[in-house]
Design an enzyme around this catalytic site. Structure first.
Site, short mmCIF file in Angstrom:
data_model
loop_
_atom_site.label_atom_id
_atom_site.label_comp_id
_atom_site.label_asym_id
_atom_site.label_seq_id
_atom_site.Cartn_x
_atom_site.Cartn_y
_atom_site.Cartn_z
N GLU A 119 0.62 -1.25 -0.07
CA GLU A 119 0.08 0.12 0.07
C GLU A 119 0.85 1.29 -0.24
O GLU A 119 1.92 1.30 0.55
CB GLU A 119 -1.03 0.24 1.28
CG GLU A 119 -1.88 1.11 1.50
CD GLU A 119 -2.66 1.16 2.73
OE1 GLU A 119 -3.65 2.07 2.79
OE2 GLU A 119 -2.13 0.42 3.62
N LYS A 137 -9.86 2.66 -2.08
CA LYS A 137 -10.08 2.10 -0.72
C LYS A 137 -11.43 2.51 -0.01
O LYS A 137 -11.68 3.54 0.13
CB LYS A 137 -8.71 2.46 0.14
CG LYS A 137 -9.04 1.79 1.74
CD LYS A 137 -7.46 2.31 2.34
CE LYS A 137 -7.46 1.54 3.69
NZ LYS A 137 -6.29 1.92 4.41
N CYS A 140 -5.60 -2.94 2.80
CA CYS A 140 -5.31 -2.99 4.23
C CYS A 140 -6.47 -3.16 5.03
O CYS A 140 -7.00 -4.17 5.35
CB CYS A 140 -4.52 -1.48 4.56
SG CYS A 140 -3.64 -1.66 5.95
#
Length: 263
Positions: free
Chosen positions: A47, A114, A148
């Site tokens: 990331e 995200k 994540c």
């Protein structure tokens, strides 16, 4: 007529130390590491691979196409492999997003923003949340893109029969490494899918430590590749689509899954 064999996918993931908010240094280091990687169909980076997990979005975010995205295209073409990794990006609407790119050798770019922003670090104040679930198709594989903190939200990653593998790119801190390890395996088991979890190592200027624990996991939750904690390096494994499909036929748990609608 002979049966058509389902394709295997050669996966190489870079567990690496990132230089805080220094795109040029990170791209140089990653270029050296890629040169040592085995031949692969899919390369996975952590990331925010160009900057580290920084909330200074106005400073580090790229306009599209920026230098890091251009670099991804160059690497995909050079290695004739798809490559995935996330960047801080200034979107067309002016908002900043944590965008996971999936780039193929022909220069095609797909992306996922995200959805679950890590509020404990203020990510929800520095970036806008994505809204769309994104699945890409590559060499006969259907791959769900995740970043994540998404790992903690199984409803969003629930397999609806529409993917074979999940990519999780991360800057997941060392104090919560056990959760990272267990959840990667849980996502693989419950979704009957391969999971490619790529994390980083090192320490950021904000004092956070990362020990890696990157993992390639099969549909039974069994690790196929891992590295020692706090070690930079390359994880490599082959994912077998025919074996996955056979297991799903023999153990069709998806037929008993609860129906739901994501809002």
């Amino acid at each position: 007529m002979p049966a058509v064999m389902a394709p295997k996918l050669r996966v190489a993931m870079l567990q690496t130390e990132l230089v805080w908010q220094d795109t040029a240094a990170n791209l140089q280091a990653l270029s050296r590491q890629l040169a040592a990687a085995p031949a692969a169909d899919l390369l996975v980076l952590p990331e925010m691979f160009a900057s580290g997990f920084s909330m200074d979005s106005a400073r580090i975010a790229e306009h599209e196409p920026g230098p890091a995205l251009s670099w991804l295209k160059q690497q995909a073409a050079h290695y004739q492999s798809a490559i995935a990794g996330s960047l801080a990006v200034r979107a067309a609407d002016g908002h900043y997003v944590n965008r996971l790119y999936f780039v193929t050798p022909d220069g095609a770019v797909q992306s996922y923003d995200k959805r679950h922003l890590f509020r404990m670090a203020g990510e929800h104040q520095a970036y806008a949340a994505g809204q769309q679930r994104v699945i890409v198709n590559w060499q006969g594989w259907r791959i769900l893109l995740q970043v994540c903190y998404d790992l903690r939200f199984p409803v969003f990653s629930r397999n609806l029969g529409d993917y074979d593998a999940i990519i999780y790119v991360a800057n997941w801190p060392a104090p919560r490494s056990r959760a990272w390890w267990l959840l990667l395996q849980a996502r693989a088991i419950e979704n009957q899918a391969y999971v490619f979890g790529c994390n980083r190592v090192g320490q950021d200027a904000n004092g956070l430590n990362y020990r890696g624990d990157s993992l390639i996991v099969d549909y039974l939750g069994q690790p196929l590749a891992e590295l020692a904690p706090e070690q930079s390096g390359i994880l490599y494994a082959e994912a077998d689509l025919a074996a996955l499909q056979q297991f799903r036929q023999q153990f069709p748990a998806q037929l008993d899954a609860d129906a739901f609608e994501l809002r």
